[in-house]
Scaffold this motif. Structure first.
Motif, PDB file in Angstrom:
ATOM      1  N   ILE A 184     -60.369 -44.370  89.498  1.00 37.60           N
ATOM      2  CA  ILE A 184     -61.567 -43.316  89.540  1.00 37.60           C
ATOM      3  C   ILE A 184     -62.491 -43.853  88.478  1.00 37.60           C
ATOM      4  O   ILE A 184     -62.718 -44.263  87.610  1.00 37.60           O
ATOM      5  N   TYR A 185     -63.725 -43.428  89.498  1.00 37.42           N
ATOM      6  CA  TYR A 185     -65.059 -43.573  88.753  1.00 37.42           C
ATOM      7  C   TYR A 185     -65.717 -42.449  88.609  1.00 37.42           C
ATOM      8  O   TYR A 185     -65.678 -41.636  89.378  1.00 37.42           O
ATOM      9  N   THR A 186     -66.435 -42.306  87.333  1.00 35.04           N
ATOM     10  CA  THR A 186     -67.375 -41.368  87.128  1.00 35.04           C
ATOM     11  C   THR A 186     -68.783 -41.697  86.829  1.00 35.04           C
ATOM     12  O   THR A 186     -68.812 -42.734  85.907  1.00 35.04           O
ATOM     13  N   ALA A 187     -69.771 -41.351  87.293  1.00 44.60           N
ATOM     14  CA  ALA A 187     -70.734 -41.958  87.018  1.00 44.60           C
ATOM     15  C   ALA A 187     -72.127 -40.744  86.944  1.00 44.60           C
ATOM     16  O   ALA A 187     -71.998 -39.569  87.499  1.00 44.60           O
ATOM     17  N   LYS A 188     -73.097 -40.897  85.970  1.00 45.56           N
ATOM     18  CA  LYS A 188     -74.230 -40.031  85.608  1.00 45.56           C
ATOM     19  C   LYS A 188     -74.961 -39.689  87.079  1.00 45.56           C
ATOM     20  O   LYS A 188     -75.452 -38.596  87.336  1.00 45.56           O
ATOM     21  N   SER A 189     -75.290 -40.642  87.619  1.00 47.99           N
ATOM     22  CA  SER A 189     -75.989 -40.768  88.943  1.00 47.99           C
ATOM     23  C   SER A 189     -75.408 -41.782  89.951  1.00 47.99           C
ATOM     24  O   SER A 189     -74.803 -42.932  89.523  1.00 47.99           O
ATOM     25  N   ALA A 190     -75.725 -41.778  91.415  1.00 49.86           N
ATOM     26  CA  ALA A 190     -75.379 -42.815  92.070  1.00 49.86           C
ATOM     27  C   ALA A 190     -76.271 -42.720  93.593  1.00 49.86           C
ATOM     28  O   ALA A 190     -76.610 -41.489  93.890  1.00 49.86           O
ATOM     29  N   GLN A 191     -76.604 -43.661  94.157  1.00 44.90           N
ATOM     30  CA  GLN A 191     -77.185 -43.807  95.475  1.00 44.90           C
ATOM     31  C   GLN A 191     -76.096 -44.369  96.520  1.00 44.90           C
ATOM     32  O   GLN A 191     -75.244 -45.384  96.033  1.00 44.90           O
ATOM     33  N   PHE A 192     -75.874 -43.667  97.621  1.00 48.75           N
ATOM     34  CA  PHE A 192     -74.936 -44.000  98.776  1.00 48.75           C
ATOM     35  C   PHE A 192     -76.036 -44.702  99.947  1.00 48.75           C
ATOM     36  O   PHE A 192     -76.754 -43.933 100.427  1.00 48.75           O
ATOM     37  N   ILE A 193     -75.770 -45.945 100.214  1.00 47.69           N
ATOM     38  CA  ILE A 193     -76.214 -46.587 101.156  1.00 47.69           C
ATOM     39  C   ILE A 193     -75.763 -47.041 102.118  1.00 47.69           C
ATOM     40  O   ILE A 193     -74.563 -47.702 101.819  1.00 47.69           O
ATOM     41  N   MET A 194     -76.095 -46.808 103.525  1.00 49.14           N
ATOM     42  CA  MET A 194     -75.432 -47.355 104.784  1.00 49.14           C
ATOM     43  C   MET A 194     -75.853 -48.772 105.112  1.00 49.14           C
ATOM     44  O   MET A 194     -76.898 -48.805 105.050  1.00 49.14           O
ATOM     45  N   SER A 195     -74.584 -49.697 105.120  1.00 53.98           N
ATOM     46  CA  SER A 195     -75.506 -51.037 105.339  1.00 53.98           C
ATOM     47  C   SER A 195     -74.284 -51.520 106.579  1.00 53.98           C
ATOM     48  O   SER A 195     -73.074 -51.979 106.447  1.00 53.98           O
ATOM     49  N   GLY A 196     -74.549 -51.285 107.737  1.00 50.26           N
ATOM     50  CA  GLY A 196     -73.728 -51.778 108.899  1.00 50.26           C
ATOM     51  C   GLY A 196     -72.810 -50.860 108.960  1.00 50.26           C
ATOM     52  O   GLY A 196     -72.527 -49.620 109.045  1.00 50.26           O
ATOM     53  N   ASP A 197     -71.368 -51.471 108.954  1.00 51.01           N
ATOM     54  CA  ASP A 197     -70.178 -50.602 108.946  1.00 51.01           C
ATOM     55  C   ASP A 197     -69.546 -50.585 107.556  1.00 51.01           C
ATOM     56  O   ASP A 197     -68.505 -50.344 107.244  1.00 51.01           O
ATOM     57  N   TYR A 198     -70.459 -50.590 106.483  1.00 52.61           N
ATOM     58  CA  TYR A 198     -69.948 -50.582 105.057  1.00 52.61           C
ATOM     59  C   TYR A 198     -70.932 -49.138 104.447  1.00 52.61           C
ATOM     60  O   TYR A 198     -72.262 -49.151 104.516  1.00 52.61           O
ATOM     61  N   LEU A 199     -70.258 -48.813 103.491  1.00 51.44           N
ATOM     62  CA  LEU A 199     -71.120 -47.907 102.619  1.00 51.44           C
ATOM     63  C   LEU A 199     -71.047 -48.362 101.362  1.00 51.44           C
ATOM     64  O   LEU A 199     -70.041 -48.642 100.609  1.00 51.44           O
ATOM     65  N   GLU A 200     -72.203 -48.781 100.844  1.00 53.14           N
ATOM     66  CA  GLU A 200     -72.498 -48.961  99.199  1.00 53.14           C
ATOM     67  C   GLU A 200     -72.651 -47.850  98.429  1.00 53.14           C
ATOM     68  O   GLU A 200     -73.513 -47.197  98.229  1.00 53.14           O
ATOM     69  N   LEU A 201     -72.066 -47.914  97.265  1.00 45.23           N
ATOM     70  CA  LEU A 201     -72.059 -46.953  96.224  1.00 45.23           C
ATOM     71  C   LEU A 201     -72.746 -47.552  95.174  1.00 45.23           C
ATOM     72  O   LEU A 201     -71.909 -48.102  94.495  1.00 45.23           O
ATOM     73  N   GLN A 202     -73.863 -47.498  94.868  1.00 44.87           N
ATOM     74  CA  GLN A 202     -74.352 -47.905  93.648  1.00 44.87           C
ATOM     75  C   GLN A 202     -74.492 -46.893  92.490  1.00 44.87           C
ATOM     76  O   GLN A 202     -75.197 -45.869  92.745  1.00 44.87           O
ATOM     77  N   MET A 203     -73.648 -47.162  91.556  1.00 45.70           N
ATOM     78  CA  MET A 203     -73.362 -46.010  90.343  1.00 45.70           C
ATOM     79  C   MET A 203     -73.931 -46.359  89.138  1.00 45.70           C
ATOM     80  O   MET A 203     -74.138 -47.532  88.828  1.00 45.70           O
ATOM     81  N   ASN A 204     -74.561 -45.358  88.231  1.00 41.48           N
ATOM     82  CA  ASN A 204     -75.232 -45.990  87.039  1.00 41.48           C
ATOM     83  C   ASN A 204     -74.747 -45.014  85.840  1.00 41.48           C
ATOM     84  O   ASN A 204     -74.283 -43.641  86.235  1.00 41.48           O
ATOM     85  N   SER A 205     -74.483 -45.661  84.811  1.00 40.09           N
ATOM     86  CA  SER A 205     -73.924 -45.010  83.692  1.00 40.09           C
ATOM     87  C   SER A 205     -72.729 -44.214  83.677  1.00 40.09           C
ATOM     88  O   SER A 205     -72.651 -43.039  83.864  1.00 40.09           O
ATOM     89  N   GLY A 206     -71.631 -44.841  83.724  1.00 45.57           N
ATOM     90  CA  GLY A 206     -70.377 -44.480  84.097  1.00 45.57           C
ATOM     91  C   GLY A 206     -69.109 -44.961  83.495  1.00 45.57           C
ATOM     92  O   GLY A 206     -69.244 -46.008  82.713  1.00 45.57           O
ATOM     93  N   VAL A 207     -67.936 -44.452  84.035  1.00 47.55           N
ATOM     94  CA  VAL A 207     -66.695 -45.120  83.315  1.00 47.55           C
ATOM     95  C   VAL A 207     -65.784 -45.588  84.699  1.00 47.55           C
ATOM     96  O   VAL A 207     -65.565 -44.552  85.676  1.00 47.55           O
ATOM     97  N   ARG A 208     -64.882 -46.276  84.686  1.00 40.03           N
ATOM     98  CA  ARG A 208     -64.113 -46.754  85.487  1.00 40.03           C
ATOM     99  C   ARG A 208     -62.580 -46.720  85.046  1.00 40.03           C
ATOM    100  O   ARG A 208     -62.450 -47.498  83.987  1.00 40.03           O
TER     101      ARG A 208
END
Length: 386
Positions: A184-208
């Motif tokens: 489980i990841y919790t993040a204050k903010s995140a950006q979701f970016i499509m890159s080809g057949d992959y989705l990148e989740l760039q999360m900031n200020s959070g806990v894993r």
């Protein structure tokens, strides 16, 4: 029968006009919101049309009871202001006899809204989500509905609290259980970016968080990236069982009986109770509409709008509490029954000409405030022009 037809004609025009007006405003607002999403498509207006049709069941569940209630208030106020109601009462006609035709109207509306809530609403939700999924796949981008759990990927569930104008999501929760172990990841903010057949989740200020119990491991991060493969760059087609709002009646009932999940219980009760709002509003219409003649229609309509806001906010609050497991499902029925009992009690008091004085005083206060506001605005306008 002549009286029934006359009163129904007085009611029908404002009802249809108010319903069309409110629906038009809601649909226009939704269309403008959807335009930014599907504007890149060559069939943007066709897609918007389909999406608006699919949202109609939800809008009808909200607007039909409102339009019925306000138009009934307008009818009663018109009869009172023209002294027709006084003449009917002097002839021995009771309020129940006067407005008996509305009992049939309420029954028909309740049946229609129940069918809309139980059958058309989940179908609309499912179709709406699938069309948007296809649009996002064609655009090569993926988005998430605020305050909804999104399960568009195999083994990954995403929740976002909101999105700003720059496309940054806030209040993000992501559960990754692709390897059989829940992370489980919790993040204050995140950006979701499509890159080809992959989705990148760039999360900031959070806990894993990984593992359970004593074996649970926690990692605090400032920046973290998770990569998720997306088959052929598109979402899988949503199924009705993916979320309680899209489940059919039988699927939702089975979920309530087998799992008793709070969100399923809340959704079942919401669908069953929303149509009955029109019956509650029917009983409140008469007590809130009988005002002193000099007050006009403004006082009763303002009081009616206040009751509408109160009823819908109570329903929304209880639905949220039940869906989170804080309250039991019966509390939603108890609140609805209490409001219905209060409305029926007030109708009975009005029928016996024993209306609580607080209602007449409230109407008078609203009238005085309304007049004071108009005079103040007029005074400022005259002063400005002078």
């Amino acid at each position: 029968m002549i009286l029934d037809r006359y009163i129904l004609r007085l009611w029908l025009g404002p009802f249809m006009g108010g319903l069309i007006l409110v629906l038009s405003v809601l649909l226009l607002g939704r269309a403008l919101k959807l335009l930014g999403t599907v504007s890149d498509s060559g069939q943007a207006w066709l897609l918007i049309g389909e999406l608006l049709v699919l949202t109609m069941p939800y809008f009808l569940l909200l607007t039909v009871p409102m339009a019925f209630f306000l138009s009934m208030q307008n009818t009663i106020a018109s009869l009172q202001q023209s002294s027709e109601m006084d003449a009917l009462r002097a002839s021995g006609v009771s309020y129940t006899r006067m407005f008996r035709s509305f009992f049939l109207v309420v029954a028909l509306l309740w049946l229609g809204l129940t069918f809309t809530s139980m059958v058309l609403l989940p179908q609309g939700q499912l179709g709406f989500n699938n069309i948007l999924a296809k649009v996002y796949a064609l655009k090569g981008a993926i988005t998430f509905s605020p305050q909804r759990f999104t399960q568009g990927f195999d083994g990954v569930t995403v929740y976002v609290d909101g999105e700003d104008q720059e496309g940054i999501y806030h209040g993000v929760i992501l559960e990754d259980h692709r390897d059989g172990v829940s992370v489980i990841y919790t993040a204050k903010s995140a950006q979701f970016i499509m890159s080809g057949d992959y989705l990148e989740l760039q999360m900031n200020s959070g806990v894993r968080l990984e593992g359970k119990g004593a074996d649970q491991r926690m990692l605090t991060f400032d920046h973290y990236q998770v990569t998720i493969p997306v088959s052929e760059g598109k979402w899988r087609e949503r199924k009705s069982t993916d979320h309680v709002t899209m489940m059919t009646v039988s699927e939702l009932w089975q979920s309530v009986q087998a799992l008793a999940k709070p969100d399923a219980v809340a959704e079942w009760n919401r669908r069953a109770l929303l149509p009955s709002t029109v019956l509650i509003l029917f009983f409140f219409a008469l007590p809130l509409s009988l005002t002193q003649k000099r007050s006009g229609k403004a006082g009763s309509l303002i009081a009616g709008i206040a009751v509408l806001v109160l009823i819908y906010n109570v329903q929304l609050l209880l639905h949220r509490q039940v869906s989170q497991g804080a309250f039991s499902g019966w509390t939603m029925w108890a609140a609805q029954a209490a409001m219905l009992a209060l409305g029926a009690f007030l109708w009975k008091r009005v029928e016996a000409d024993r209306m609580p004085r607080v209602f007449s005083l409230l109407s008078e206060w609203i009238y005085l405030l309304h007049q004071a506001f108009i005079h103040r605005v007029a005074h400022r306008w005259v002063k400005k022009e002078g």
